[in-house]
Design an enzyme around this catalytic site. Structure first.
Site, PDB file in Angstrom:
ATOM      1  N   SER B 132       0.846  -1.183   0.000  1.00 53.44           N
ATOM      2  CA  SER B 132       0.000   0.000   0.000  1.00 53.44           C
ATOM      3  C   SER B 132       0.897   1.254   0.000  1.00 53.44           C
ATOM      4  O   SER B 132       1.794   1.362  -0.840  1.00 53.44           O
ATOM      5  CB  SER B 132      -0.957  -0.048   1.200  1.00 53.44           C
ATOM      6  OG  SER B 132      -1.903   0.982   1.139  1.00 53.44           O
ATOM      7  N   ASP B 273      -8.811  -5.159  -5.974  1.00 56.96           N
ATOM      8  CA  ASP B 273      -8.351  -3.917  -5.327  1.00 56.96           C
ATOM      9  C   ASP B 273      -8.994  -2.720  -6.020  1.00 56.96           C
ATOM     10  O   ASP B 273      -8.810  -2.514  -7.210  1.00 56.96           O
ATOM     11  CB  ASP B 273      -6.824  -3.849  -5.414  1.00 56.96           C
ATOM     12  CG  ASP B 273      -6.225  -2.753  -4.541  1.00 56.96           C
ATOM     13  OD1 ASP B 273      -6.884  -1.708  -4.343  1.00 56.96           O
ATOM     14  OD2 ASP B 273      -5.096  -2.933  -4.055  1.00 56.96           O
ATOM     15  N   HIS B 303      -8.258  -4.090  -1.472  1.00 56.41           N
ATOM     16  CA  HIS B 303      -6.969  -3.474  -1.154  1.00 56.41           C
ATOM     17  C   HIS B 303      -6.359  -4.070   0.112  1.00 56.41           C
ATOM     18  O   HIS B 303      -5.135  -4.180   0.224  1.00 56.41           O
ATOM     19  CB  HIS B 303      -7.147  -1.965  -0.993  1.00 56.41           C
ATOM     20  CG  HIS B 303      -5.847  -1.240  -0.820  1.00 56.41           C
ATOM     21  ND1 HIS B 303      -4.908  -1.155  -1.833  1.00 56.41           N
ATOM     22  CD2 HIS B 303      -5.307  -0.591   0.235  1.00 56.41           C
ATOM     23  CE1 HIS B 303      -3.857  -0.474  -1.398  1.00 56.41           C
ATOM     24  NE2 HIS B 303      -4.071  -0.122  -0.150  1.00 56.41           N
TER      25      HIS B 303
END
Lengths: 338, 338
Positions: B132, B273, B303
């Site tokens: 991330s 995602d 995600h």
């Protein structure tokens, strides 16, 4: 046949076209929640000729009785919902903007529409064309008043609410309540509208439309933010937090048994819709006892496809309504039937 | 080889494991925006043995130098990032919670990490494992300091930000600023976290987890809302609006040329995602000059798959890092290679 003040080939139709109609809400009227409405009347608007088949149109939570304000390309003389041939009734969703604490259902909206039909001395509608919230009301109407509906076209609407849509709308409701609590309601409405706008569209559209150009400093808007801020600001005064909370909640409360929708049903769904997943439109179509047609299509516009995909939605409407007008079906319908 | 206070097969690792390390930020240090940080130092934490390959781990915007707090299943003795075999450095993202008006980039974060490596007298990291936000910092680090990185594993992170993700984050930033303006910052942080949580997950997960049971009245929470409210409340004091705005903006400002990432690169992306579309992970992999492997996988967690898909992410990490530990690759790697 059409009154010249109401029709004409001009596009969009005159916003002022049509005439208001209203039904008093009886004192005894109770919402499914047991509550009452402060509103004294249901207010609708009849567009089009004085005679002809009666078509109800109902749209999203920001739509209302002035059909031209939210679906001018669909509802017009010579259009898919043809003001030269059909009487078109649209109506204001309740509660009004000054009513707080209302718990209303899509079935309640259907019951309020029934009051309006009673006042108009109309036993039934020939067709109910509902999109988004209006599609949910149409499904609720068909289930509650099977004898009062000739056919239903449900666009971007299903028989139930999806938990992911509830998640998005729940945050909007809490944001609205928070802003109202802070004494800054209009800003909350604008911000909630920004959030809602993202759920109405698709990542693909945003990627095509908006450059990733960063602003000078953190906290300033990117191009996609400029668009959302603009859409939010335009909506800031359009509704109250209380009314939006009530309508938003009623979408999540919406649950109609597909088997109860017994009239001929056309379902139109878009594969990119993130509020009404195509799987739910398919399930509705699969379980409805009298399906005319399921039309599913891609769109870059997601949930807002009902507003934006004029060609496809227009043909679907034309095909559904053409028997009322005694017109031939379109190429699309023939192709799908082939 | 491992110090007994730092490792052990206990899982999760002791939060207190490791020792803090820090680097003074020189007076002359300027952010790419031209601004300065109030913070006097970059603070990191070294976990694991005293010697061995050096692996940097960096996670989402709410991660920090205590790796056990956000990735305890991955960073542990005998785990994919093996505290028995590797020295593991995690670090606190800047700005701190009391700094307002900071415009920072992922490259700035990489430069701050470089200061920390200088202070540790480490010329290079053997591997940078970033997920991330941390993956973006890893990409920026690889581009800015090609001689200081042995390999990069970028999970749920790409070389650019997607306009739809910018749209979601932009609304969060404006909500944070609005709540701060209203003098109710913690409530704004909670509400923005609720919104963020939806973008971290998938509609499919929500549909499986949450019943559509309506509350008694409009404005009250549905089951999915209870979950989001809970997640928001747990985060209300975790950060300040100002810090979140700065980190959120830096994600949207993130742009690294894939061609500049010249070290061996493993890209892990998830098809569900919604913040980092799989297409962007694919593009990164396709354009990086020294791709080791692109792993793309489905996940119900969107995600957040980097936190939740322990089996797949664990194997990917093991395979990428096993040469550092001189261990054989996993079945997964052999299967993919076959």
């Amino acid at each position: 046949m059409a009154s010249p003040t109401l029709t004409g080939r001009d596009w969009p139709i005159d916003e002022a076209a049509g005439r208001d109609v209203r039904a008093t809400i009886p004192d005894a009227f109770r919402l499914e929640s047991g509550g009452r409405l402060d509103a004294a009347a249901v207010v609708g608007r009849l567009h089009g000729p004085e005679t002809g088949p009666l078509v109800v149109v109902a749209g999203g939570i920001s739509s209302g009785r002035f059909a031209a304000r939210w679906w001018s390309w669909a509802v017009r003389a010579g259009g898919p919902v043809d003001l030269d041939r059909a009487r078109v009734l649209a109506f204001d969703l309740l509660p009004g903007r000054d009513e707080a604490g209302v718990t209303i259902t899509t079935t309640d909206q259907a019951r309020l529409l029934a009051l309006l039909l009673d006042a108009l001395d109309e036993p039934a509608v020939d067709a109910f064309v509902g999109a988004s919230y209006g599609g949910c009301v149409g499904l609720a109407f068909a289930a509650a008043f099977p004898e009062r509906i000739g056919q239903l076209v449900a666009i971007s609407a299903a028989h139930r609410s999806h938990p992911a849509a509830t998640a998005w709308r729940g945050v909007q409701r809490r944001l609205l309540a928070f802003a109202r609590d802070c004494g800054r309601e209009a800003e909350g409405v604008a911000l909630a509208r920004e959030l809602a706008m993202i759920t109405y569209r698709t990542p693909e559209e945003f990627a095509l439309r908006f450059a990733p150009t960063p602003p000078r400093a953190a906290g300033e808007p990117y191009p996609v933010c400029d668009y959302l801020i603009d859409r939010g600001a335009a909506y800031a005064e359009a509704t109250s937090a209380a009314r939006w909370i009530a309508l938003s909640d009623s979408l999540d409360r919406h649950a109609v048994a597909p088997g109860a929708v017994r009239c001929p049903l056309t379902v139109v769904g878009f594969t990119s819709d993130r509020l009404v997943p195509i799987e739910d439109s398919r399930e509705l179509a699969a379980r409805a006892p009298n399906l005319t047609r399921l039309i599913e299509a891609p769109s870059i516009f997601g949930h807002d496809a009902f507003l934006k995909e004029r060609e496809l939605v227009g043909r679907a409407l034309h095909d559904a309504l053409s028997p009322l007008y005694a017109l031939p079906q379109s190429t699309l319908a023939r192709e799908i039937a082939a």
